[in-house]
Design a protein around this motif. Structure first.
Motif, mmCIF file in Angstrom:
data_model
loop_
_atom_site.group_PDB
_atom_site.id
_atom_site.type_symbol
_atom_site.label_atom_id
_atom_site.label_comp_id
_atom_site.label_asym_id
_atom_site.label_seq_id
_atom_site.Cartn_x
_atom_site.Cartn_y
_atom_site.Cartn_z
ATOM 1 N N MET A 1 0.836 -1.201 0.000
ATOM 2 C CA MET A 1 0.000 0.000 0.000
ATOM 3 C C MET A 1 0.868 1.248 0.000
ATOM 4 S SD MET A 1 -3.386 0.763 2.292
ATOM 5 C CE MET A 1 -2.607 1.091 3.856
ATOM 6 N N ASN A 2 1.966 1.219 0.792
ATOM 7 C CA ASN A 2 2.934 2.312 0.780
ATOM 8 C C ASN A 2 4.269 1.764 1.256
ATOM 9 O OD1 ASN A 2 2.971 2.409 3.726
ATOM 10 N ND2 ASN A 2 0.955 3.360 3.551
ATOM 11 N N ALA A 3 5.255 2.636 1.344
ATOM 12 C CA ALA A 3 6.603 2.187 1.700
ATOM 13 C C ALA A 3 6.657 1.613 3.104
ATOM 14 C CB ALA A 3 7.580 3.349 1.568
ATOM 15 N N ALA A 4 5.711 1.997 3.955
ATOM 16 C CA ALA A 4 5.713 1.524 5.344
ATOM 17 C C ALA A 4 5.006 0.187 5.512
ATOM 18 C CB ALA A 4 5.073 2.578 6.244
ATOM 19 N N THR A 5 4.404 -0.328 4.451
ATOM 20 C CA THR A 5 3.696 -1.605 4.552
ATOM 21 C C THR A 5 4.692 -2.724 4.838
ATOM 22 O OG1 THR A 5 1.989 -0.868 3.002
ATOM 23 C CG2 THR A 5 2.192 -3.243 3.361
ATOM 24 N N GLU A 6 4.409 -3.484 5.889
ATOM 25 C CA GLU A 6 5.257 -4.633 6.228
ATOM 26 C C GLU A 6 4.691 -5.872 5.536
ATOM 27 O OE1 GLU A 6 6.323 -7.573 9.984
ATOM 28 O OE2 GLU A 6 5.186 -5.732 10.349
ATOM 29 N N ARG A 7 5.521 -6.559 4.804
ATOM 30 C CA ARG A 7 5.092 -7.788 4.137
ATOM 31 C C ARG A 7 5.877 -8.966 4.705
ATOM 32 N NH1 ARG A 7 1.934 -7.076 -0.581
ATOM 33 N NH2 ARG A 7 1.631 -4.871 -1.057
ATOM 34 N N ARG A 8 5.154 -10.037 4.986
ATOM 35 C CA ARG A 8 5.807 -11.222 5.537
ATOM 36 C C ARG A 8 4.982 -12.454 5.182
ATOM 37 N NH1 ARG A 8 4.183 -11.077 12.005
ATOM 38 N NH2 ARG A 8 4.676 -8.867 11.977
ATOM 39 N N ALA A 9 5.527 -13.620 5.470
ATOM 40 C CA ALA A 9 4.788 -14.870 5.309
ATOM 41 C C ALA A 9 4.613 -15.490 6.680
ATOM 42 C CB ALA A 9 5.534 -15.823 4.383
ATOM 43 N N ILE A 10 3.426 -16.041 6.924
ATOM 44 C CA ILE A 10 3.170 -16.758 8.168
ATOM 45 C C ILE A 10 2.740 -18.182 7.817
ATOM 46 C CG2 ILE A 10 2.484 -14.633 9.356
ATOM 47 C CD1 ILE A 10 -0.438 -15.765 9.237
ATOM 48 N N PRO A 11 2.898 -19.127 8.720
ATOM 49 C CA PRO A 11 2.441 -20.491 8.443
ATOM 50 C C PRO A 11 0.918 -20.543 8.315
ATOM 51 C CG PRO A 11 3.970 -20.446 10.299
ATOM 52 C CD PRO A 11 3.599 -19.025 10.020
ATOM 53 N N GLY A 12 0.443 -21.259 7.299
ATOM 54 C CA GLY A 12 -0.990 -21.448 7.109
ATOM 55 C C GLY A 12 -1.318 -22.920 7.026
ATOM 56 N N PRO A 13 -2.589 -23.267 7.003
ATOM 57 C CA PRO A 13 -2.988 -24.672 6.990
ATOM 58 C C PRO A 13 -2.633 -25.418 5.714
ATOM 59 C CG PRO A 13 -4.907 -23.234 6.815
ATOM 60 C CD PRO A 13 -3.746 -22.362 7.127
ATOM 61 N N ALA A 14 -2.381 -24.688 4.601
ATOM 62 C CA ALA A 14 -2.028 -25.340 3.331
ATOM 63 C C ALA A 14 -0.675 -24.865 2.815
ATOM 64 C CB ALA A 14 -3.109 -25.072 2.292
ATOM 65 N N GLY A 15 0.101 -24.240 3.686
ATOM 66 C CA GLY A 15 1.389 -23.672 3.275
ATOM 67 C C GLY A 15 1.492 -22.246 3.760
ATOM 68 N N PRO A 16 2.554 -21.544 3.382
ATOM 69 C CA PRO A 16 2.714 -20.164 3.851
ATOM 70 C C PRO A 16 1.612 -19.259 3.318
ATOM 71 C CG PRO A 16 4.297 -20.666 2.115
ATOM 72 C CD PRO A 16 3.646 -21.961 2.482
ATOM 73 N N LEU A 17 1.328 -18.205 4.078
ATOM 74 C CA LEU A 17 0.340 -17.211 3.675
ATOM 75 C C LEU A 17 1.015 -15.850 3.594
ATOM 76 C CD1 LEU A 17 -2.672 -18.272 5.948
ATOM 77 C CD2 LEU A 17 -2.533 -18.517 3.459
ATOM 78 N N ASP A 18 0.873 -15.190 2.429
ATOM 79 C CA ASP A 18 1.347 -13.815 2.268
ATOM 80 C C ASP A 18 0.526 -12.883 3.150
ATOM 81 O OD1 ASP A 18 3.198 -14.341 0.276
ATOM 82 O OD2 ASP A 18 1.822 -13.875 -1.362
ATOM 83 N N VAL A 19 1.209 -11.999 3.859
ATOM 84 C CA VAL A 19 0.522 -11.042 4.724
ATOM 85 C C VAL A 19 1.103 -9.657 4.492
ATOM 86 C CG1 VAL A 19 0.131 -10.371 7.133
ATOM 87 C CG2 VAL A 19 -0.006 -12.770 6.497
#
Length: 205
Positions: A1-19
């Motif tokens: 959304m902007n430069a301050a947006t933090e993007r990471r992956a977390i564990p999900g039930p079918a694999g990693p989830l983009d957040v």
């Protein structure tokens, strides 16, 4: 959304989830988990309506958490007709909610239907959400749980994907008020600023 947006992956039930996480500069009031539209029709966490919801919640003092359902972007797994997608939302809420703060949920289109189910599941588990924001919820093709009367439901008069009549049929038995935006289609083209203003104003009420 902007430069301050933090993007990471977390564990999900079918694999990693983009957040993607956006937060206010100060005075955190709560956390909002936001669900995106239909994965098979181009829906992602970067959808303009979902980003507008995130901006509204940041303005309201919430940490806004967007995520990609399974099979979208870098999220593992594949489309599961709304069943696994609810599990994805539950995983995100469990991982990123703050037990000391209220949790809100929101969603657009398919994500709106999933958000209602997420709220219902959390309530059944004894951890109810503070409030819901649903934009053009896809109540005709997907199961949408009943929602409290303080929920914010916004729909376009000229929605070409989810007819206004379908949402009225869902809301009527619940005596649930709607905010209808005259002339707006499903994606609120040219009216995203107005959409954000409606969310912020409705939340304050």
């Amino acid at each position: 959304m902007n430069a301050a947006t933090e993007r990471r992956a977390i564990p999900g039930p079918a694999g990693p989830l983009d957040v993607a996480i956006d937060a206010p500069a100060a005075g955190l009031r709560g956390v909002a988990v936001l669900c995106h539209p239909h994965p098979l029709h181009g829906g992602t966490m970067d959808n303009k309506v979902v980003q507008t919801l995130a901006r509204a919640f940041v303005q309201l003092g919430y940490r806004a958490v967007r995520f990609n359902f399974r099979g979208v972007g870098g999220s593992g797994g594949e489309w599961d007709a709304g069943v696994g997608e609810l599990d994805d939302a539950l995983a995100v809420a469990a991982a990123l909610r703050d037990p000391s703060l209220p949790l809100a949920v929101g969603g657009f289109s398919f994500g709106g239907a999933i958000a209602t189910q997420l709220a219902a599941r959390l309530a059944d588990a004894g951890t109810p959400v503070e409030r819901q924001v649903l934009v053009a919820p896809a109540v005709r093709n997907f199961r949408a749980a009943p929602v409290p009367q303080d929920s914010v439901v916004i729909h376009g008069e000229a929605d070409e994907v989810v007819p206004l009549a379908a949402v009225l049929d869902w809301a009527r038995p619940q005596s649930l008020p709607l905010t209808v935006v005259p002339g707006a289609g499903h994606f609120f083209h040219g009216q995203l600023t107005l959409l954000k203003q409606i969310v912020v104003g409705a939340w304050h009420r």
